[in-house]
Structure formats: C-alpha cells, structure tokens
Design a protein around this motif. Structure first.
Motif, PDB file in Angstrom:
ATOM      1  N   GLU A   1       0.811  -0.806   0.176  1.00 36.86           N
ATOM      2  CA  GLU A   1      -0.119  -0.126  -0.035  1.00 36.86           C
ATOM      3  C   GLU A   1       0.861   1.261  -0.257  1.00 36.86           C
ATOM      4  OE1 GLU A   1      -2.835  -0.392   3.317  1.00 36.86           O
ATOM      5  OE2 GLU A   1      -3.476  -1.617   2.075  1.00 36.86           O
ATOM      6  N   GLU A   2       2.250   1.105   0.901  1.00 37.20           N
ATOM      7  CA  GLU A   2       2.699   1.936   0.559  1.00 37.20           C
ATOM      8  C   GLU A   2       3.219   2.001  -0.552  1.00 37.20           C
ATOM      9  OE1 GLU A   2       4.370   2.363   5.371  1.00 37.20           O
ATOM     10  OE2 GLU A   2       4.914   0.828   4.406  1.00 37.20           O
TER      11      GLU A   2
ATOM     12  N   ASP B   1       1.371   4.262  -2.570  1.00 34.00           N
ATOM     13  CA  ASP B   1       0.845   5.645  -2.499  1.00 34.00           C
ATOM     14  C   ASP B   1       1.786   6.597  -3.015  1.00 34.00           C
ATOM     15  OD1 ASP B   1      -1.455   5.117  -1.085  1.00 34.00           O
ATOM     16  OD2 ASP B   1      -0.576   5.089   1.213  1.00 34.00           O
ATOM     17  N   LYS B   2       3.361   6.294  -3.143  1.00 33.72           N
ATOM     18  CA  LYS B   2       4.430   6.382  -3.305  1.00 33.72           C
ATOM     19  C   LYS B   2       4.104   6.705  -5.079  1.00 33.72           C
ATOM     20  CE  LYS B   2       9.057   6.304  -3.404  1.00 33.72           C
ATOM     21  NZ  LYS B   2       9.735   5.596  -4.912  1.00 33.72           N
TER      22      LYS B   2
ATOM     23  N   GLY C   1      -5.682  12.369  -6.691  1.00 33.14           N
ATOM     24  CA  GLY C   1      -6.336  10.975  -5.889  1.00 33.14           C
ATOM     25  C   GLY C   1      -6.775   9.997  -7.284  1.00 33.14           C
TER      26      GLY C   1
END
Length: 166
Positions: free
Chosen positions: A16-17, A20-21, A32
């Motif tokens: 997930e990180e 997002d990055k 978004g």
C-alpha cells in the motif's frame, strides 16, 4: 525490484505504501485520480528515461505499479465494509447472483407469456397459475432487495440496514 525467487522487493515498504508513493509520483494535481493528462505525462517521462542507465524500465515499472495497485485495491475491498448487520445478504455472494439470474429468467418468461395470455383467452387460463407463482416470486425479490447490502460508488460494501433501506 524482483529477487531471484520472483518475489517483489518493495524497498522496505508495504504494498500500500509503495502504491501510494507511485501514485504521488504520477498524480500531479493531487486529486487521488490519474486523469488522461497525468497518464500521458507519466508515459512521456518513462519512455524518455528508458534509455538512461540506472532508471527503471517502463515495462518493469508499469508491471510493478499494476501489481501493487491490485494488491492495495484487494485489501481495500476486503476492509471496506460499512456496517455489520449479519442478517443482511452480502451483495457479492454467489447466492445473490444466482437469485438475480433466476429473476432475470422469470422476467424473460413473463415477457413471452404475458402477450400470449392477453391475446388468447384459453392461454390465459393455462398460464394463470404460473403467472401467479411468478408474481409471488417477484414480491419476494422486492423483499430480498430490502435485505441486501450494496456496493457504493467508492467500492465500499454497505451492510448497514439504515443505509440500505434509504
């Protein structure tokens, strides 16, 4: 990014990180979502940097982005259930889909038999019992719809009775 066993090396980040990055790298206006202009800009940057040493190749980057987005989306779907009314029917269950298929077949049956019943009196008497049973099943379907959760526009599964019956 991939190790010798085929597992992804996420540079110490969760899927997930990392998603997002990567999204932050591509999402220029920060809303978004990736619109066509942002996608075109990403394609232009990655295709112009393909020949540079030390840069991630376009195909590898797109493959990694697709995998991480799919993993993050799956986790989001699994955890985005609003409400816990256990007696509500889950909208993604196979029984719900099977019921909808049966109702669709009954609608097609009604579309065929209703004009015949209206046109010929003897067929009307023949189809009366079947039409009455089908009408009762349609009534049950209406009741079932008040007891079935739904998926909202944000892909969240709504299983709260007050939200379902609005």
């Amino acid at each position: 990014m991939m190790n010798e066993h085929g597992a992804m090396n996420l540079d110490g980040l969760s899927a997930e990180e990392l998603a997002d990055k990567m999204m932050a790298d591509v999402d220029i206006d920060g809303d978004g979502m990736i619109d066509m202009n942002e996608f075109t800009e990403m394609m232009r940057k990655t295709s112009s940097s393909e020949g540079k040493q030390g840069e991630t190749s376009f195909n590898h980057r797109m493959s990694q982005l697709a995998k991480t987005v799919l993993v993050a989306h799956q986790k989001k779907i699994e955890t985005s259930v609003i409400g816990q009314d256990m007696w509500l029917i889950h909208p993604l269950r196979n029984t719900h889909a099977t019921w909808d298929i049966i109702i669709s077949i009954l609608i097609l049956l009604t579309v065929v038999t209703m004009p015949l019943s209206l046109g010929w009196e003897e067929l009307n008497e023949f189809f009366f019992g079947m039409n009455l049973a089908v009408d009762f099943i349609f009534l049950l379907d209406v009741c079932k719809n008040f007891c079935t959760g739904y998926v909202d526009e944000n892909d969240a599964i709504i299983m709260d009775v007050t939200l379902v019956r609005r």
